[in-house]
Scaffold this motif. Structure first.
Motif, PDB file in Angstrom:
ATOM      1  N   GLY A 157      -5.354   7.176 -10.871  1.00 11.65           N
ATOM      2  CA  GLY A 157      -5.870   7.178 -12.409  1.00 11.65           C
ATOM      3  C   GLY A 157      -7.111   8.340 -12.559  1.00 11.65           C
ATOM      4  N   ASP A 158      -7.371   8.870 -11.259  1.00  4.01           N
ATOM      5  CA  ASP A 158      -8.277   9.872 -11.604  1.00  4.01           C
ATOM      6  C   ASP A 158      -7.729  11.165 -11.732  1.00  4.01           C
ATOM      7  OD1 ASP A 158     -10.473  11.657 -11.008  1.00  4.01           O
ATOM      8  OD2 ASP A 158     -11.159  10.633  -9.540  1.00  4.01           O
ATOM      9  N   ARG A 159      -7.718  11.781 -13.124  1.00  5.15           N
ATOM     10  CA  ARG A 159      -6.968  12.916 -13.496  1.00  5.15           C
ATOM     11  C   ARG A 159      -7.592  14.284 -12.806  1.00  5.15           C
ATOM     12  NH1 ARG A 159      -3.035  12.016 -16.571  1.00  5.15           N
ATOM     13  NH2 ARG A 159      -2.923  14.099 -16.931  1.00  5.15           N
ATOM     14  N   ALA A 160      -9.070  14.075 -12.206  1.00  2.38           N
ATOM     15  CA  ALA A 160      -9.648  15.265 -11.548  1.00  2.38           C
ATOM     16  C   ALA A 160      -9.031  15.538 -10.426  1.00  2.38           C
ATOM     17  CB  ALA A 160     -11.161  15.213 -11.496  1.00  2.38           C
ATOM     18  N   VAL A 161      -8.311  14.771  -9.569  1.00  2.17           N
ATOM     19  CA  VAL A 161      -7.368  14.766  -8.404  1.00  2.17           C
ATOM     20  C   VAL A 161      -6.382  15.461  -8.626  1.00  2.17           C
ATOM     21  CG1 VAL A 161      -6.677  13.395  -6.463  1.00  2.17           C
ATOM     22  CG2 VAL A 161      -8.965  12.645  -7.524  1.00  2.17           C
ATOM     23  N   LEU A 162      -6.151  16.197  -7.605  1.00  3.98           N
ATOM     24  CA  LEU A 162      -4.907  17.140  -7.453  1.00  3.98           C
ATOM     25  C   LEU A 162      -3.516  16.186  -7.700  1.00  3.98           C
ATOM     26  CD1 LEU A 162      -4.154  20.118  -6.730  1.00  3.98           C
ATOM     27  CD2 LEU A 162      -3.433  19.080  -4.477  1.00  3.98           C
ATOM     28  N   PRO A 163      -2.766  16.569  -8.488  1.00  2.00           N
ATOM     29  CA  PRO A 163      -1.336  15.633  -9.031  1.00  2.00           C
ATOM     30  C   PRO A 163      -0.522  15.091  -7.947  1.00  2.00           C
ATOM     31  CG  PRO A 163      -1.632  17.758 -10.525  1.00  2.00           C
ATOM     32  CD  PRO A 163      -2.648  17.774  -9.382  1.00  2.00           C
ATOM     33  N   VAL A 164      -0.282  16.022  -6.921  1.00  2.00           N
ATOM     34  CA  VAL A 164       0.423  15.555  -5.807  1.00  2.00           C
ATOM     35  C   VAL A 164      -0.512  14.371  -5.014  1.00  2.00           C
ATOM     36  CG1 VAL A 164      -0.295  17.232  -4.128  1.00  2.00           C
ATOM     37  CG2 VAL A 164       1.993  16.426  -3.946  1.00  2.00           C
ATOM     38  N   VAL A 165      -1.618  14.688  -5.033  1.00  2.00           N
ATOM     39  CA  VAL A 165      -2.231  13.500  -4.162  1.00  2.00           C
ATOM     40  C   VAL A 165      -2.074  12.096  -5.023  1.00  2.00           C
ATOM     41  CG1 VAL A 165      -4.700  12.796  -3.364  1.00  2.00           C
ATOM     42  CG2 VAL A 165      -3.907  15.045  -3.127  1.00  2.00           C
ATOM     43  N   ARG A 166      -2.513  12.294  -6.453  1.00  2.00           N
ATOM     44  CA  ARG A 166      -2.573  11.210  -7.365  1.00  2.00           C
ATOM     45  C   ARG A 166      -1.094  10.484  -7.269  1.00  2.00           C
ATOM     46  NH1 ARG A 166      -4.175  14.400 -11.549  1.00  2.00           N
ATOM     47  NH2 ARG A 166      -2.347  13.782 -12.771  1.00  2.00           N
ATOM     48  N   ASP A 167      -0.029  11.242  -7.125  1.00  2.00           N
ATOM     49  CA  ASP A 167       1.343  10.859  -6.970  1.00  2.00           C
ATOM     50  C   ASP A 167       1.930  10.041  -5.941  1.00  2.00           C
ATOM     51  OD1 ASP A 167       1.819  11.839  -9.547  1.00  2.00           O
ATOM     52  OD2 ASP A 167       2.831  13.918  -8.847  1.00  2.00           O
ATOM     53  N   ILE A 168       1.341  10.630  -4.795  1.00  2.00           N
ATOM     54  CA  ILE A 168       1.811   9.838  -3.398  1.00  2.00           C
ATOM     55  C   ILE A 168       0.769   8.737  -3.180  1.00  2.00           C
ATOM     56  CG2 ILE A 168       2.740  11.970  -2.168  1.00  2.00           C
ATOM     57  CD1 ILE A 168       0.055  11.881  -0.422  1.00  2.00           C
ATOM     58  N   VAL A 169      -0.510   8.626  -3.884  1.00  2.00           N
ATOM     59  CA  VAL A 169      -1.083   7.422  -3.554  1.00  2.00           C
ATOM     60  C   VAL A 169      -0.637   6.465  -4.576  1.00  2.00           C
ATOM     61  CG1 VAL A 169      -3.469   6.397  -3.807  1.00  2.00           C
ATOM     62  CG2 VAL A 169      -3.390   8.664  -2.805  1.00  2.00           C
ATOM     63  N   ARG A 170      -0.028   6.736  -5.805  1.00  2.00           N
ATOM     64  CA  ARG A 170       0.475   5.880  -6.653  1.00  2.00           C
ATOM     65  C   ARG A 170       1.897   5.294  -6.062  1.00  2.00           C
ATOM     66  NH1 ARG A 170       1.235   8.942 -10.321  1.00  2.00           N
ATOM     67  NH2 ARG A 170      -0.737   8.599 -11.648  1.00  2.00           N
ATOM     68  N   ASP A 171       2.614   6.021  -5.485  1.00  2.00           N
ATOM     69  CA  ASP A 171       3.696   5.740  -4.846  1.00  2.00           C
ATOM     70  C   ASP A 171       3.371   4.534  -3.710  1.00  2.00           C
ATOM     71  OD1 ASP A 171       5.273   7.364  -6.544  1.00  2.00           O
ATOM     72  OD2 ASP A 171       5.488   8.856  -4.886  1.00  2.00           O
ATOM     73  N   HIS A 172       2.294   4.908  -2.880  1.00  2.00           N
ATOM     74  CA  HIS A 172       2.169   4.014  -1.677  1.00  2.00           C
ATOM     75  C   HIS A 172       1.713   2.697  -2.142  1.00  2.00           C
ATOM     76  CE1 HIS A 172      -0.390   3.908   2.358  1.00  2.00           C
ATOM     77  NE2 HIS A 172       0.437   2.863   2.160  1.00  2.00           N
ATOM     78  N   ALA A 173       0.672   2.686  -3.618  1.00  2.00           N
ATOM     79  CA  ALA A 173       0.013   1.580  -3.842  1.00  2.00           C
ATOM     80  C   ALA A 173       1.082   0.676  -4.592  1.00  2.00           C
ATOM     81  CB  ALA A 173      -0.868   1.916  -4.744  1.00  2.00           C
ATOM     82  N   ARG A 174       2.106   1.236  -4.977  1.00  2.00           N
ATOM     83  CA  ARG A 174       3.345   0.573  -5.766  1.00  2.00           C
ATOM     84  C   ARG A 174       4.035  -0.403  -4.700  1.00  2.00           C
ATOM     85  NH1 ARG A 174       5.908   4.337  -7.978  1.00  2.00           N
ATOM     86  NH2 ARG A 174       4.678   4.196  -9.896  1.00  2.00           N
ATOM     87  N   ASP A 175       4.283   0.420  -3.556  1.00  2.00           N
ATOM     88  CA  ASP A 175       4.809  -0.426  -2.307  1.00  2.00           C
ATOM     89  C   ASP A 175       3.968  -1.501  -1.659  1.00  2.00           C
ATOM     90  OD1 ASP A 175       7.552   1.131  -2.506  1.00  2.00           O
ATOM     91  OD2 ASP A 175       6.851   2.525  -1.009  1.00  2.00           O
ATOM     92  N   GLU A 176       2.681  -0.835  -1.774  1.00  2.00           N
ATOM     93  CA  GLU A 176       1.905  -1.994  -0.791  1.00  2.00           C
ATOM     94  C   GLU A 176       1.814  -3.344  -1.706  1.00  2.00           C
ATOM     95  OE1 GLU A 176       0.872  -1.827   2.162  1.00  2.00           O
ATOM     96  OE2 GLU A 176       1.850   0.134   2.279  1.00  2.00           O
ATOM     97  N   GLY A 177       1.922  -3.290  -2.950  1.00  2.00           N
ATOM     98  CA  GLY A 177       1.688  -4.395  -3.678  1.00  2.00           C
ATOM     99  C   GLY A 177       2.622  -5.366  -3.292  1.00  2.00           C
ATOM    100  N   HIS A 178       4.209  -4.986  -3.159  1.00  2.00           N
ATOM    101  CA  HIS A 178       5.105  -5.848  -2.434  1.00  2.00           C
ATOM    102  C   HIS A 178       4.667  -6.513  -1.170  1.00  2.00           C
ATOM    103  CE1 HIS A 178       7.688  -5.257  -6.021  1.00  2.00           C
ATOM    104  NE2 HIS A 178       7.255  -4.022  -6.073  1.00  2.00           N
ATOM    105  N   HIS A 179       4.156  -5.444  -0.387  1.00  2.00           N
ATOM    106  CA  HIS A 179       4.006  -5.769   0.822  1.00  2.00           C
ATOM    107  C   HIS A 179       3.036  -6.742   1.049  1.00  2.00           C
ATOM    108  CE1 HIS A 179       5.287  -1.643   2.325  1.00  2.00           C
ATOM    109  NE2 HIS A 179       6.103  -2.087   1.608  1.00  2.00           N
ATOM    110  N   HIS A 180       2.013  -6.797   0.318  1.00  2.00           N
ATOM    111  CA  HIS A 180       0.635  -7.672   0.393  1.00  2.00           C
ATOM    112  C   HIS A 180       1.343  -9.094  -0.003  1.00  2.00           C
ATOM    113  CE1 HIS A 180      -3.431  -8.992  -0.926  1.00  2.00           C
ATOM    114  NE2 HIS A 180      -2.929  -9.987  -1.558  1.00  2.00           N
ATOM    115  N   VAL A 181       2.298  -9.425  -0.874  1.00  2.00           N
ATOM    116  CA  VAL A 181       3.021 -10.580  -1.187  1.00  2.00           C
ATOM    117  C   VAL A 181       3.665 -11.125   0.003  1.00  2.00           C
ATOM    118  CG1 VAL A 181       4.582 -11.936  -2.471  1.00  2.00           C
ATOM    119  CG2 VAL A 181       3.204 -10.078  -3.706  1.00  2.00           C
TER     120      VAL A 181
END
Length: 324
Positions: free
Chosen positions: A182-206
């Protein structure tokens, strides 16, 4: 298997990053004002000696902090998480696991391999686009330290130690995964891969929360007691900063050895960093509380000694008429 479980397993083929996500790339020339990483998540960023560096050197520091984060992630996913996940998938844990649980582990194995791939891919893309090369990084010292905890506190139980490592790491919720997308000051490609990672990790957490309940309930009480004293050390070790690449980056930025030592001493292992550790580990500690880990003799004290609890609760009072 519940209907929601069946849906989650078939849904993986449509929602997981490795199956459906786009290839994240650096597009166009990089904006000089773009941030590679949120500065407030870099412990040394506000140190006077770092603030005094030329802007170009500080820019490089943020890039190398990102490189370190992504390279560490790639190593941890493949050499720690997937080391244990493959055992779960292949049925080599000693637990009687249904095929559905093992198949889910294979799905997670694919996810983690992909996280490692896109992490190193983005490092290479940014290095090429900026001309800021990554520094050499060795994961082995960190892995030896992590494995050493199991060797010391769970002597003779290397498989259990690896299972506990993956449970700990996959149930931690780090500020990077929460804040960077959600930090729009960060480079878009970095935001995108961290978002992708976080989405998968939510399922892994469960998944790993449920796996830990199976694992814990299968352990005999003496082994539960040993594991309960090992878990807080695994949490702290998983979250402990690897200071060697920090020192290397500060050195390349132009700080002399005594200044590097000063920055590290002032920026790490502070009261603020201890509070951040407790916050990051809160969901994991709650899982252990709900599973009964902290009810074992000495467990609460071990978690408190590791700085994972704000206070040690008083022991329950004995029933009326019963002597202590």
């Amino acid at each position: 298997m519940t209907k929601s479980d069946r849906h989650a397993r078939t849904d993986w083929y449509e929602r997981s990053g490795v199956r459906s996500g786009p290839h994240r790339t650096v597009t166009g020339p990089l904006d000089p004002a773009s941030r590679f990483f949120p500065p407030h998540l870099v412990p040394y960023w506000g140190h006077p000696l770092v603030r005094a560096l030329p802007d170009r050197r500080r820019h490089e520091l943020l890039a190398r902090h990102l490189y370190h984060y992504l390279t560490y992630t790639a190593h941890f996913e493949t050499r720690v998480v997937n080391r244990a996940t493959e055992r779960i998938a292949d049925g080599r844990t000693g637990l009687a696991l249904p095929a559905s649980v093992r198949l889910d582990a294979y799905r997670i194995y694919c996810d983690e391999g992909y996280h490692a791939l896109f992490s190193l891919d983005v490092v290479e893309q940014i290095a090429e686009a900026t001309g800021i090369p990554p520094l050499p990084y060795a994961f082995d010292p960190f892995l030896r330290q992590l494995d050493g905890i199991g060797s010391e506190l769970l002597t003779g139980e290397p498989l259990l130690a690896q299972m506990l490592q993956v449970v700990v790491f996959e149930t931690l919720i780090t500020p990077v995964l929460e804040e960077v997308p959600g930090d729009r000051a960060v480079l878009p490609v970095v935001r995108d891969i961290v978002r992708d990672h976080a989405r998968d990790e939510g399922h892994h957490h469960v998944y790993f929360s449920r796996f830990f309940e199976r694992l814990w309930n299968d352990l005999p009480t003496p082994l539960q007691r040993r594991a309960a004293r090992c878990l807080p050390e695994l949490i702290v070790s998983s979250l402990a900063p690897d200071l060697r690449p920090v020192g290397a980056a500060l050195t390349v930025a132009g700080l002399r050895p005594d200044a590097v030592r000063q920055v590290i001493a002032d920026s790490y292992r502070t009261r603020r960093s201890e509070a951040a550790l407790r916050s990051t580990a809160a969901h994991t500690v709650r899982l252990f509380q709900e599973t009964g880990v902290l009810e074992l003799p000495g467990a609460t004290e071990a978690f408190a000694a590791a700085g994972l609890l704000t206070a040690v609760p008083d022991p329950p009072a004995p029933p009326v008429g019963e002597e202590r």
